[in-house]
Write a protein that holds these residues in place. Structure first.
Motif, PDB file in Angstrom:
ATOM      1  N   ILE A  51      -9.748  16.794 -24.801  1.00  0.00           N
ATOM      2  CA  ILE A  51     -10.936  16.386 -25.550  1.00  0.00           C
ATOM      3  C   ILE A  51     -10.558  16.277 -27.017  1.00  0.00           C
ATOM      4  CG2 ILE A  51     -13.321  16.928 -26.146  1.00  0.00           C
ATOM      5  CD1 ILE A  51     -13.502  18.594 -23.629  1.00  0.00           C
ATOM      6  N   ASN A  52     -10.656  15.071 -27.547  1.00  0.00           N
ATOM      7  CA  ASN A  52     -10.308  14.806 -28.944  1.00  0.00           C
ATOM      8  C   ASN A  52      -8.902  15.297 -29.284  1.00  0.00           C
ATOM      9  OD1 ASN A  52     -12.882  13.749 -29.315  1.00  0.00           O
ATOM     10  ND2 ASN A  52     -13.728  15.717 -29.961  1.00  0.00           N
ATOM     11  N   GLY A  53      -7.964  15.088 -28.355  1.00  0.00           N
ATOM     12  CA  GLY A  53      -6.575  15.433 -28.606  1.00  0.00           C
ATOM     13  C   GLY A  53      -6.203  16.865 -28.299  1.00  0.00           C
ATOM     14  N   GLN A  54      -7.164  17.683 -27.903  1.00  0.00           N
ATOM     15  CA  GLN A  54      -6.898  19.082 -27.583  1.00  0.00           C
ATOM     16  C   GLN A  54      -7.081  19.314 -26.092  1.00  0.00           C
ATOM     17  OE1 GLN A  54      -5.887  21.368 -29.888  1.00  0.00           O
ATOM     18  NE2 GLN A  54      -5.870  19.728 -31.389  1.00  0.00           N
ATOM     19  N   ILE A  69     -12.841  11.992 -24.084  1.00  0.00           N
ATOM     20  CA  ILE A  69     -12.580  12.914 -22.971  1.00  0.00           C
ATOM     21  C   ILE A  69     -11.626  12.252 -21.995  1.00  0.00           C
ATOM     22  CG2 ILE A  69     -13.642  14.259 -21.120  1.00  0.00           C
ATOM     23  CD1 ILE A  69     -16.303  14.030 -22.694  1.00  0.00           C
ATOM     24  N   LYS A  70     -10.476  12.889 -21.761  1.00  0.00           N
ATOM     25  CA  LYS A  70      -9.478  12.356 -20.832  1.00  0.00           C
ATOM     26  C   LYS A  70      -9.167  13.398 -19.768  1.00  0.00           C
ATOM     27  CE  LYS A  70      -7.174   9.381 -24.258  1.00  0.00           C
ATOM     28  NZ  LYS A  70      -5.871   9.045 -24.880  1.00  0.00           N
ATOM     29  N   LEU A  71      -9.490  13.072 -18.527  1.00  0.00           N
ATOM     30  CA  LEU A  71      -9.173  13.965 -17.419  1.00  0.00           C
ATOM     31  C   LEU A  71      -7.674  13.925 -17.163  1.00  0.00           C
ATOM     32  CD1 LEU A  71     -12.067  13.092 -14.933  1.00  0.00           C
ATOM     33  CD2 LEU A  71     -12.084  14.644 -16.905  1.00  0.00           C
ATOM     34  N   ALA A  72      -7.048  15.104 -17.116  1.00  0.00           N
ATOM     35  CA  ALA A  72      -5.592  15.225 -16.940  1.00  0.00           C
ATOM     36  C   ALA A  72      -4.841  14.483 -18.036  1.00  0.00           C
ATOM     37  CB  ALA A  72      -5.156  14.726 -15.565  1.00  0.00           C
ATOM     38  N   GLY A  73      -5.500  14.242 -19.161  1.00  0.00           N
ATOM     39  CA  GLY A  73      -4.857  13.565 -20.279  1.00  0.00           C
ATOM     40  C   GLY A  73      -4.703  12.076 -20.085  1.00  0.00           C
ATOM     41  N   LYS A  74      -5.294  11.506 -19.021  1.00  0.00           N
ATOM     42  CA  LYS A  74      -5.096  10.086 -18.720  1.00  0.00           C
ATOM     43  C   LYS A  74      -6.405   9.324 -18.537  1.00  0.00           C
ATOM     44  CE  LYS A  74      -0.507  10.287 -16.552  1.00  0.00           C
ATOM     45  NZ  LYS A  74       0.288   9.920 -15.344  1.00  0.00           N
ATOM     46  N   PHE A  75      -7.236   9.769 -17.588  1.00  0.00           N
ATOM     47  CA  PHE A  75      -8.447   9.014 -17.257  1.00  0.00           C
ATOM     48  C   PHE A  75      -9.531   9.276 -18.294  1.00  0.00           C
ATOM     49  CE2 PHE A  75     -12.597   8.577 -15.286  1.00  0.00           C
ATOM     50  CZ  PHE A  75     -12.514   7.306 -14.728  1.00  0.00           C
ATOM     51  N   THR A 130      -3.155  27.021 -22.530  1.00  0.00           N
ATOM     52  CA  THR A 130      -3.045  25.577 -22.382  1.00  0.00           C
ATOM     53  C   THR A 130      -2.136  25.014 -23.447  1.00  0.00           C
ATOM     54  OG1 THR A 130      -4.993  25.231 -23.771  1.00  0.00           O
ATOM     55  CG2 THR A 130      -5.360  25.368 -21.401  1.00  0.00           C
ATOM     56  N   GLU A 131      -1.634  23.829 -23.190  1.00  0.00           N
ATOM     57  CA  GLU A 131      -0.779  23.168 -24.168  1.00  0.00           C
ATOM     58  C   GLU A 131      -1.270  21.732 -24.328  1.00  0.00           C
ATOM     59  OE1 GLU A 131       0.307  22.214 -20.269  1.00  0.00           O
ATOM     60  OE2 GLU A 131       0.383  24.186 -21.204  1.00  0.00           O
ATOM     61  N   ARG A 132      -0.888  21.118 -25.430  1.00  0.00           N
ATOM     62  CA  ARG A 132      -1.364  19.779 -25.718  1.00  0.00           C
ATOM     63  C   ARG A 132      -0.522  18.755 -24.975  1.00  0.00           C
ATOM     64  NH1 ARG A 132      -1.843  18.688 -31.949  1.00  0.00           N
ATOM     65  NH2 ARG A 132      -2.899  20.682 -31.716  1.00  0.00           N
ATOM     66  N   PHE A 133      -1.184  17.763 -24.388  1.00  0.00           N
ATOM     67  CA  PHE A 133      -0.446  16.659 -23.795  1.00  0.00           C
ATOM     68  C   PHE A 133       0.196  15.861 -24.922  1.00  0.00           C
ATOM     69  CE2 PHE A 133      -3.260  17.280 -20.155  1.00  0.00           C
ATOM     70  CZ  PHE A 133      -2.356  17.156 -19.127  1.00  0.00           C
ATOM     71  N   MET A 134       1.500  15.668 -24.869  1.00  0.00           N
ATOM     72  CA  MET A 134       2.217  15.004 -25.942  1.00  0.00           C
ATOM     73  C   MET A 134       2.606  13.591 -25.527  1.00  0.00           C
ATOM     74  SD  MET A 134       2.151  17.385 -28.158  1.00  0.00           S
ATOM     75  CE  MET A 134       3.328  16.905 -29.405  1.00  0.00           C
ATOM     76  N   PRO A 135       2.557  12.643 -26.453  1.00  0.00           N
ATOM     77  CA  PRO A 135       2.834  11.245 -26.124  1.00  0.00           C
ATOM     78  C   PRO A 135       4.308  10.901 -26.112  1.00  0.00           C
ATOM     79  CG  PRO A 135       2.234  11.410 -28.427  1.00  0.00           C
ATOM     80  CD  PRO A 135       2.117  12.806 -27.860  1.00  0.00           C
ATOM     81  N   HIS A 136       5.170  11.848 -25.664  1.00  0.00           N
ATOM     82  CA  HIS A 136       6.592  11.544 -25.599  1.00  0.00           C
ATOM     83  C   HIS A 136       6.889  10.654 -24.403  1.00  0.00           C
ATOM     84  CE1 HIS A 136       7.450  14.298 -28.791  1.00  0.00           C
ATOM     85  NE2 HIS A 136       6.952  15.331 -28.131  1.00  0.00           N
ATOM     86  N   SER A 137       7.991   9.977 -24.467  1.00  0.00           N
ATOM     87  CA  SER A 137       8.412   9.146 -23.352  1.00  0.00           C
ATOM     88  C   SER A 137       8.709  10.005 -22.143  1.00  0.00           C
ATOM     89  CB  SER A 137       9.677   8.364 -23.725  1.00  0.00           C
ATOM     90  OG  SER A 137      10.240   7.738 -22.596  1.00  0.00           O
ATOM     91  N   THR A 138       8.392   9.526 -20.951  1.00  0.00           N
ATOM     92  CA  THR A 138       8.631  10.279 -19.728  1.00  0.00           C
ATOM     93  C   THR A 138       9.799   9.699 -18.949  1.00  0.00           C
ATOM     94  OG1 THR A 138       7.073   8.875 -18.521  1.00  0.00           O
ATOM     95  CG2 THR A 138       6.194  10.882 -19.534  1.00  0.00           C
ATOM     96  N   ASP A 139      10.642   8.901 -19.605  1.00  0.00           N
ATOM     97  CA  ASP A 139      11.748   8.274 -18.888  1.00  0.00           C
ATOM     98  C   ASP A 139      12.684   9.307 -18.288  1.00  0.00           C
ATOM     99  OD1 ASP A 139      10.720   5.869 -19.565  1.00  0.00           O
ATOM    100  OD2 ASP A 139      12.046   5.544 -21.290  1.00  0.00           O
ATOM    101  N   ASN A 140      12.862  10.468 -19.028  1.00  0.00           N
ATOM    102  CA  ASN A 140      13.773  11.491 -18.551  1.00  0.00           C
ATOM    103  C   ASN A 140      13.055  12.644 -17.877  1.00  0.00           C
ATOM    104  OD1 ASN A 140      16.032  10.124 -19.619  1.00  0.00           O
ATOM    105  ND2 ASN A 140      15.573  10.942 -21.654  1.00  0.00           N
ATOM    106  N   ALA A 141      11.761  12.493 -17.625  1.00  0.00           N
ATOM    107  CA  ALA A 141      11.017  13.567 -16.986  1.00  0.00           C
ATOM    108  C   ALA A 141      11.526  13.779 -15.581  1.00  0.00           C
ATOM    109  CB  ALA A 141       9.517  13.221 -16.945  1.00  0.00           C
TER     110      ALA A 141
END
Length: 270
Positions: A51-54, A69-75, A130-141
């Motif tokens: 919610i609002n980045g948190q 509001i983003k469910l699971a940081g996406k929807f 909880t931790e913040r969802f970060m907009p890093h690339s997931t290529d190496n996830a």
């Protein structure tokens, strides 16, 4: 009559149904409750809500028109959808400090935008860290398109699991529950198996009861332990279960050695 509570998630039974393509969203991800004037989001998901980045996880917070509001940081939950269930959102309201800036509201914390606050206010709940969802690339996830954080070495670290993965892993056999039954269950807040401890003092019945508890915890323990929320993230949960498995194996080996020693000693006396 105006709706007082709705559920959002991937389950067809939800009031707002999220498509299966959003597999990190839980079947019943969150409830939104209205008291007639204000809304509260109650998160009870596996991957949390941003919610609002948190990011929040397994707690309740106040939400207001305009919050992202983003469910699971996406929807993204659209306010136009919420207005269908809560018409009072369209009504004009008196001017007030809707963000509660500088006002103590311990019973209903709000989540501020990222440029307004750096953390979610404490509402007194013993919720998972909880931790913040970060907009890093997931290529190496390590697991494909999951959210990723960056560790100090600059490597991508898995930050969320899909609901299907969580369900699959927690429904599998729990070796810690089987091997460390009584101690493991008490540590994870699963207390009702302890009620059978008095049966352990009854010959034969005690052994059967203990074996039944071990098998029952082996079948259901992982799901119950995760639901108790004693650990912060699913990665940490899996790691803790691996450690419990090692402890259980060590104890099992020591018990076998002890029984063999006793048996050898008894036979030597014959």
């Amino acid at each position: 009559m105006e709706t007082t509570k709705i559920t959002i998630g991937r389950s067809p039974e939800c009031d707002i149904v999220v498509g299966e393509v959003w597999d990190t969203v839980s079947n019943e991800h969150a409830d939104i409750v209205s008291n007639g004037t204000e809304l509260t989001l109650v998160d009870h998901s596996s991957n949390g809500t941003v919610i609002n980045g948190q990011k929040i996880h397994n707690i309740s917070v106040g939400i207001y028109p305009g919050d992202v509001i983003k469910l699971a940081g996406k929807f993204v939950v659209e306010w136009s959808e919420l207005i269908r269930f809560f018409p009072h959102l369209k009504r004009p309201t008196v001017v007030k400090n809707v963000r509660a800036e500088g006002v103590a509201t311990p019973s209903r914390p709000t989540v501020q935008r990222e440029n307004e606050a750096q953390s979610v206010p404490d509402n007194g709940n013993k919720a998972r860290e909880t931790e913040r969802f970060m907009p890093h690339s997931t290529d190496n996830a390590p697991h494909g398109n999951a959210h990723a954080l960056m560790n100090p070495a600059g490597q991508a670290v898995r930050n969320s699991y899909s609901q299907a993965e969580v369900d699959d892993l927690t429904s599998s056999w729990s070796w810690p529950g089987f091997l460390c039954a009584w101690v493991w269950s008490a540590f994870h807040g699963i207390y009702y198996p302890l009620a059978l401890i008095p049966l352990a003092f009854i010959p034969y019945v005690g052994q059967v009861a203990a074996l039944a508890v071990m098998v029952y915890l082996g079948m259901n323990g992982a799901r119950w332990a995760w639901a108790k929320g004693r650990v912060t993230t699913f990665d940490k949960f899996l790691s803790s279960q691996r450690r419990w498995t090692v402890v259980g194996v060590v104890v099992l080996v020591l018990r076998i050695v002890a029984h063999c020693f006793i048996l050898y000693h008894m036979l030597s006396l014959l």
